[in-house]
Design a protein around this motif. Structure first.
Motif, PDB file in Angstrom:
ATOM      1  N   ASN A   1      11.438  -5.756  17.005  1.00 38.77           N
ATOM      2  CA  ASN A   1      12.410  -4.903  16.730  1.00 38.77           C
ATOM      3  C   ASN A   1      12.255  -3.490  17.403  1.00 38.77           C
ATOM      4  O   ASN A   1      13.134  -2.765  17.267  1.00 38.77           O
ATOM      5  N   MET A   2      11.256  -3.514  18.250  1.00 36.66           N
ATOM      6  CA  MET A   2      10.909  -2.383  18.997  1.00 36.66           C
ATOM      7  C   MET A   2      10.381  -2.872  20.357  1.00 36.66           C
ATOM      8  O   MET A   2       9.309  -3.580  20.427  1.00 36.66           O
ATOM      9  N   VAL A   3      10.718  -2.546  21.641  1.00 37.61           N
ATOM     10  CA  VAL A   3      10.536  -3.027  22.777  1.00 37.61           C
ATOM     11  C   VAL A   3      10.272  -1.917  23.729  1.00 37.61           C
ATOM     12  O   VAL A   3      11.038  -1.031  23.680  1.00 37.61           O
ATOM     13  N   ARG A   4       9.359  -2.088  24.385  1.00 37.21           N
ATOM     14  CA  ARG A   4       8.899  -0.747  25.440  1.00 37.21           C
ATOM     15  C   ARG A   4       8.911  -1.249  27.052  1.00 37.21           C
ATOM     16  O   ARG A   4       7.975  -2.038  27.302  1.00 37.21           O
ATOM     17  N   VAL A   5      10.082  -0.724  27.545  1.00 39.58           N
ATOM     18  CA  VAL A   5      10.215  -1.094  28.776  1.00 39.58           C
ATOM     19  C   VAL A   5      10.123   0.067  29.815  1.00 39.58           C
ATOM     20  O   VAL A   5      10.976   1.059  29.663  1.00 39.58           O
ATOM     21  N   GLY A   6       9.487  -0.139  30.764  1.00 37.69           N
ATOM     22  CA  GLY A   6       9.393   0.838  31.686  1.00 37.69           C
ATOM     23  C   GLY A   6       9.834   0.494  33.368  1.00 37.69           C
ATOM     24  O   GLY A   6      10.945   0.832  33.629  1.00 37.69           O
ATOM     25  N   THR A   7       9.134  -0.454  34.132  1.00 35.17           N
ATOM     26  CA  THR A   7       9.290  -0.925  35.128  1.00 35.17           C
ATOM     27  C   THR A   7      10.875  -1.432  35.481  1.00 35.17           C
ATOM     28  O   THR A   7      11.576  -1.045  36.568  1.00 35.17           O
ATOM     29  N   ALA A   8      11.252  -2.174  34.519  1.00 38.37           N
ATOM     30  CA  ALA A   8      12.727  -2.737  34.482  1.00 38.37           C
ATOM     31  C   ALA A   8      13.763  -1.783  34.509  1.00 38.37           C
ATOM     32  O   ALA A   8      14.807  -1.877  35.077  1.00 38.37           O
ATOM     33  N   ILE A   9      13.681  -0.553  34.075  1.00 35.77           N
ATOM     34  CA  ILE A   9      14.416   0.674  33.988  1.00 35.77           C
ATOM     35  C   ILE A   9      14.109   1.694  35.236  1.00 35.77           C
ATOM     36  O   ILE A   9      15.123   1.922  35.793  1.00 35.77           O
ATOM     37  N   PHE A  10      13.175   1.866  35.408  1.00 35.78           N
ATOM     38  CA  PHE A  10      12.589   3.101  36.414  1.00 35.78           C
ATOM     39  C   PHE A  10      12.143   2.442  37.860  1.00 35.78           C
ATOM     40  O   PHE A  10      12.006   3.321  38.678  1.00 35.78           O
ATOM     41  N   GLY A  11      11.732   1.107  37.758  1.00 41.76           N
ATOM     42  CA  GLY A  11      11.270   0.627  39.048  1.00 41.76           C
ATOM     43  C   GLY A  11       9.746   0.870  38.873  1.00 41.76           C
ATOM     44  O   GLY A  11       8.910   1.083  37.969  1.00 41.76           O
TER      45      GLY A  11
ATOM     46  N   TRP B   1       0.966  -1.207   0.037  1.00 41.17           N
ATOM     47  CA  TRP B   1      -0.065   0.081  -0.100  1.00 41.17           C
ATOM     48  C   TRP B   1       0.792   1.480  -0.065  1.00 41.17           C
ATOM     49  O   TRP B   1       1.838   1.260   0.640  1.00 41.17           O
ATOM     50  N   SER B   2       0.413   2.343  -0.525  1.00 39.70           N
ATOM     51  CA  SER B   2       1.467   3.311  -0.823  1.00 39.70           C
ATOM     52  C   SER B   2       1.694   4.210   0.570  1.00 39.70           C
ATOM     53  O   SER B   2       2.679   4.706   0.413  1.00 39.70           O
ATOM     54  N   ASN B   3       0.709   3.882   1.730  1.00 39.55           N
ATOM     55  CA  ASN B   3       1.218   4.602   2.742  1.00 39.55           C
ATOM     56  C   ASN B   3       1.599   3.768   3.854  1.00 39.55           C
ATOM     57  O   ASN B   3       1.265   4.127   4.919  1.00 39.55           O
ATOM     58  N   CYS B   4       2.067   2.510   3.379  1.00 40.69           N
ATOM     59  CA  CYS B   4       2.480   1.476   4.559  1.00 40.69           C
ATOM     60  C   CYS B   4       3.571   0.791   4.238  1.00 40.69           C
ATOM     61  O   CYS B   4       3.837   0.370   3.165  1.00 40.69           O
ATOM     62  N   MET B   5       4.437   0.740   5.038  1.00 41.55           N
ATOM     63  CA  MET B   5       5.791   0.110   5.018  1.00 41.55           C
ATOM     64  C   MET B   5       5.906  -0.756   6.599  1.00 41.55           C
ATOM     65  O   MET B   5       5.961   0.039   7.464  1.00 41.55           O
ATOM     66  N   MET B   6       6.192  -1.847   6.458  1.00 36.74           N
ATOM     67  CA  MET B   6       6.388  -2.779   7.618  1.00 36.74           C
ATOM     68  C   MET B   6       7.561  -2.455   8.142  1.00 36.74           C
ATOM     69  O   MET B   6       8.481  -3.504   7.729  1.00 36.74           O
ATOM     70  N   LYS B   7       8.166  -1.583   9.059  1.00 36.89           N
ATOM     71  CA  LYS B   7       9.343  -1.500   9.672  1.00 36.89           C
ATOM     72  C   LYS B   7       9.724  -1.964  11.006  1.00 36.89           C
ATOM     73  O   LYS B   7      10.469  -2.346  11.321  1.00 36.89           O
ATOM     74  N   TRP B   8       8.313  -1.514  11.643  1.00 41.08           N
ATOM     75  CA  TRP B   8       8.530  -1.839  13.266  1.00 41.08           C
ATOM     76  C   TRP B   8       7.554  -2.958  13.595  1.00 41.08           C
ATOM     77  O   TRP B   8       6.412  -2.798  13.671  1.00 41.08           O
ATOM     78  N   LEU B   9       7.885  -3.788  14.522  1.00 48.64           N
ATOM     79  CA  LEU B   9       7.111  -4.794  15.219  1.00 48.64           C
ATOM     80  C   LEU B   9       7.502  -4.397  16.715  1.00 48.64           C
ATOM     81  O   LEU B   9       8.136  -4.725  17.426  1.00 48.64           O
ATOM     82  N   SER B  10       6.360  -3.831  17.230  1.00 44.46           N
ATOM     83  CA  SER B  10       6.550  -2.974  18.638  1.00 44.46           C
ATOM     84  C   SER B  10       5.910  -4.196  19.505  1.00 44.46           C
ATOM     85  O   SER B  10       4.448  -4.042  19.730  1.00 44.46           O
ATOM     86  N   MET B  11       6.718  -5.077  20.183  1.00 43.39           N
ATOM     87  CA  MET B  11       5.964  -6.070  21.184  1.00 43.39           C
ATOM     88  C   MET B  11       7.158  -6.309  22.442  1.00 43.39           C
ATOM     89  O   MET B  11       8.432  -6.425  22.010  1.00 43.39           O
ATOM     90  N   GLY B  12       6.563  -6.256  23.663  1.00 39.49           N
ATOM     91  CA  GLY B  12       7.387  -6.704  24.726  1.00 39.49           C
ATOM     92  C   GLY B  12       7.605  -5.568  25.838  1.00 39.49           C
ATOM     93  O   GLY B  12       7.789  -4.434  25.325  1.00 39.49           O
ATOM     94  N   MET B  13       7.291  -5.922  26.887  1.00 39.80           N
ATOM     95  CA  MET B  13       7.175  -4.854  27.891  1.00 39.80           C
ATOM     96  C   MET B  13       8.165  -5.698  29.167  1.00 39.80           C
ATOM     97  O   MET B  13       8.724  -6.601  28.865  1.00 39.80           O
ATOM     98  N   THR B  14       8.367  -5.077  30.367  1.00 42.41           N
ATOM     99  CA  THR B  14       9.182  -5.335  31.276  1.00 42.41           C
ATOM    100  C   THR B  14       9.160  -7.108  31.450  1.00 42.41           C
ATOM    101  O   THR B  14      10.071  -7.747  31.849  1.00 42.41           O
ATOM    102  N   ASN B  15       7.845  -7.486  31.654  1.00 40.70           N
ATOM    103  CA  ASN B  15       7.851  -8.854  31.819  1.00 40.70           C
ATOM    104  C   ASN B  15       8.148  -9.934  30.617  1.00 40.70           C
ATOM    105  O   ASN B  15       8.387 -11.074  31.082  1.00 40.70           O
ATOM    106  N   ASP B  16       8.068  -9.282  29.696  1.00 43.43           N
ATOM    107  CA  ASP B  16       8.193 -10.411  28.448  1.00 43.43           C
ATOM    108  C   ASP B  16       9.083  -9.895  27.143  1.00 43.43           C
ATOM    109  O   ASP B  16       8.965 -10.389  26.043  1.00 43.43           O
TER     110      ASP B  16
END
Ligand SMILES: *Cc1c(COP(=O)(O)O)cnc(C)c1O
Length: 239
Positions: free
Chosen positions: A218-228, A193-208
């Motif tokens: 290829n993108m993880v979102r981590v809060g608690t493991a860094i900041f408590g 699709w002209s406005n779509c390119m699958m570049k990022w797969l954002s999954m995973g947080m502190t627990n997983d």
């Protein structure tokens, strides 16, 4: 442990998971770490920046704007939480990437707001892989119909998929959900699709996040493991 120490541990764990993935699949891809700063203050963010953090994740537009007032464009800002249509204008002004687009209506609002300020807004589609009633996100089989519908929208760049896995004591239990989203990611990547390119797969947080990287994030979102633990009594809002 300090924020710098925690950050080093998280980066090391990501690296080990990447190495494991490479051994098992031959795939070796960099992983972007989003430091999730919601409900953490400016001082903690300063510490993380000194330790090398450059991308932060926030759940609420007002809180993120308060942080932007302080850090300006020194950081890259990602929106992780649900976005209400009445906050879209501010969100499009602020965020470098919106992870939580889960309806065509929201995509249309973002499109209009972005066109107005001559921006092309990068977004991810949030998928509720396990179809939990408590979570936002479209179903896996709604992704391609969504892309067909959104194909004509200007001002947005659909750059990947995001999910929040169900919470399990044992992170191994999240593996099939991450695997399903990775397969969808590959399926979409092969289409066009002209406005779509699958570049990022954002999954995973502190627990997983380790399991998520092993399964192709290829993108993880981590809060608690860094900041408590987050202190929800502290609520930064813009003055
Ligand atoms: C809060 C949040 C995170 C970070 O969660 P932790 O368990 O603290 O790492 C990641 N993604 C989303 C969507 C969140 O809301």
């Amino acid at each position: 442990m300090s924020i710098a120490g925690n950050l080093a541990i998280v980066k090391r764990n990501i690296q080990l998971a990447q190495e494991k993935r490479k051994t098992l699949t031959g795939i070796d891809e960099p992983v972007n770490l989003i430091a999730v700063t919601k409900n953490h203050g400016i001082d903690e963010m300063e510490e993380a920046i000194t330790a090398g953090a450059t991308v932060v994740g926030e759940n609420r537009v007002q809180e993120a704007l308060a942080k932007y007032d302080h850090f300006q464009r020194q950081l890259e800002y990602h929106l992780l939480g649900h976005l209400q249509t009445n906050k879209v204008k501010q969100a499009v002004f602020l965020f470098d990437l919106i992870h939580s687009v889960d309806s065509l209506k929201l995509a249309e609002h973002i499109s209009r707001a972005a066109v107005k300020i001559e921006k092309v807004q990068p977004i991810l589609l949030e998928v509720n892989v396990a179809q939990e009633a408590s979570k936002f996100g479209m179903k896996l089989d709604e992704v391609i119909p969504f892309l067909n519908e959104a194909a004509d929208l200007p001002g947005i760049s659909i750059q990947g998929l995001m999910t929040v896995a169900p919470h399990f004591e044992d992170p191994e239990a999240t593996r099939p959900f991450f695997h399903s989203l990775y397969e969808k990611f590959l399926e979409v990547k092969a289409l066009s699709w002209s406005n779509c390119m699958m570049k990022w797969l954002s999954m995973g947080m502190t627990n997983d996040y380790v399991v998520a990287v092993e399964e192709g994030a290829n993108m993880v979102r981590v809060g608690t493991a860094i900041f408590g633990e987050r202190d929800y009594a502290i609520e930064l809002t813009r003055r």
